[in-house]
Design a protein around this motif. Structure first.
Motif, short mmCIF file in Angstrom:
data_model
loop_
_atom_site.label_atom_id
_atom_site.label_comp_id
_atom_site.label_asym_id
_atom_site.label_seq_id
_atom_site.Cartn_x
_atom_site.Cartn_y
_atom_site.Cartn_z
N GLY A 78 0.81 -1.21 0.00
CA GLY A 78 0.00 0.00 0.00
C GLY A 78 0.84 1.26 0.00
O GLY A 78 0.50 2.26 -0.64
N ARG A 79 1.95 1.20 0.70
CA ARG A 79 2.83 2.38 0.79
C ARG A 79 3.65 2.60 -0.48
O ARG A 79 3.87 3.73 -0.89
N PHE A 80 4.14 1.52 -1.11
CA PHE A 80 5.13 1.69 -2.18
C PHE A 80 4.68 1.32 -3.59
O PHE A 80 5.39 1.58 -4.55
N SER A 81 3.51 0.74 -3.75
CA SER A 81 3.07 0.31 -5.09
C SER A 81 2.95 1.47 -6.07
O SER A 81 3.37 1.35 -7.23
N GLU A 82 2.38 2.58 -5.63
CA GLU A 82 2.22 3.70 -6.56
C GLU A 82 3.57 4.24 -7.02
O GLU A 82 3.77 4.48 -8.22
N THR A 83 4.51 4.38 -6.10
CA THR A 83 5.85 4.87 -6.48
C THR A 83 6.51 3.90 -7.46
O THR A 83 7.08 4.32 -8.47
N ALA A 84 6.42 2.61 -7.18
CA ALA A 84 7.01 1.61 -8.07
C ALA A 84 6.35 1.67 -9.45
O ALA A 84 7.03 1.59 -10.47
N PHE A 85 5.04 1.83 -9.47
CA PHE A 85 4.31 1.93 -10.74
C PHE A 85 4.78 3.15 -11.54
O PHE A 85 5.07 3.05 -12.74
N LEU A 86 4.86 4.31 -10.88
CA LEU A 86 5.27 5.52 -11.56
C LEU A 86 6.71 5.44 -12.07
O LEU A 86 7.01 5.84 -13.20
N LEU A 87 7.59 4.90 -11.24
CA LEU A 87 8.99 4.74 -11.67
C LEU A 87 9.09 3.73 -12.81
O LEU A 87 9.92 3.87 -13.71
N GLY A 88 8.24 2.73 -12.77
CA GLY A 88 8.19 1.76 -13.87
C GLY A 88 7.78 2.42 -15.18
O GLY A 88 8.35 2.15 -16.24
N LYS A 89 6.77 3.29 -15.11
CA LYS A 89 6.33 4.02 -16.31
C LYS A 89 7.47 4.90 -16.85
O LYS A 89 7.65 5.02 -18.06
N LEU A 90 8.21 5.50 -15.94
CA LEU A 90 9.29 6.40 -16.33
C LEU A 90 10.47 5.66 -16.94
O LEU A 90 11.08 6.13 -17.91
N THR A 91 10.82 4.50 -16.39
CA THR A 91 12.07 3.83 -16.76
C THR A 91 11.91 2.54 -17.55
O THR A 91 12.89 2.01 -18.06
#
Length: 136
Positions: free
Chosen positions: A7-20
């Motif tokens: 819950g804490r880190f999924s959104e950040t991982a998703f956004l970084l995945g989209k970026l990289t």
């Protein structure tokens, strides 16, 4: 623990995945393995990243290698765990480029990280993949 971590880190991982182009589940699985789903985090470091020459901050902490030997090492500190995800991506891109090229293929990515010496545990890739398979 798992649900709170995701819950804490999924959104950040998703956004970084989209970026990289990195599979976000790779980020979540490896950081979950390294921290015990967030229970063992030193200096907001989700990946056990040793002191980086290009970034300020560091803290000495006890670490246990796969063979059970405890040592003291200097780990990078971050102002936030999210920044450790960003630094991890930079580190992989710059120092483990063979793995970086496979950042959409978790099985090959984790095996290359192990082969290239990211971790000393001889079954690190399998452990990462096992956690990867637990991440929704």
């Amino acid at each position: 623990m798992k649900e709170k971590f995701l819950g804490r880190f999924s959104e950040t991982a998703f956004l970084l995945g989209k970026l990289t182009g990195m599979d976000p589940k790779i980020l979540l699985a490896q950081s979950a393995l390294e921290t015990g789903w967030g229970r063992h985090t030193v200096g907001n470091n989700l990946f056990g990243i040793k002191k980086l020459s290009w970034l300020e901050g560091g803290v000495e902490a006890e670490t246990k290698e796969f063979d059970g030997v405890k040592t003291i090492d200097t780990f990078q500190t971050f102002v936030s765990p999210e920044n450790s995800m960003i630094a991890y991506l930079i580190l992989i891109k710059e120092c483990y480029n063979k793995a970086w090229a496979e950042r959409k293929n978790p099985r090959l990515y984790f095996h290359l990280l192990q082969e290239l010496g990211y971790a000393t545990d001889p079954v690190y890739a399998k452990k990462c993949l096992d956690v990867y398979n637990c991440v929704e």
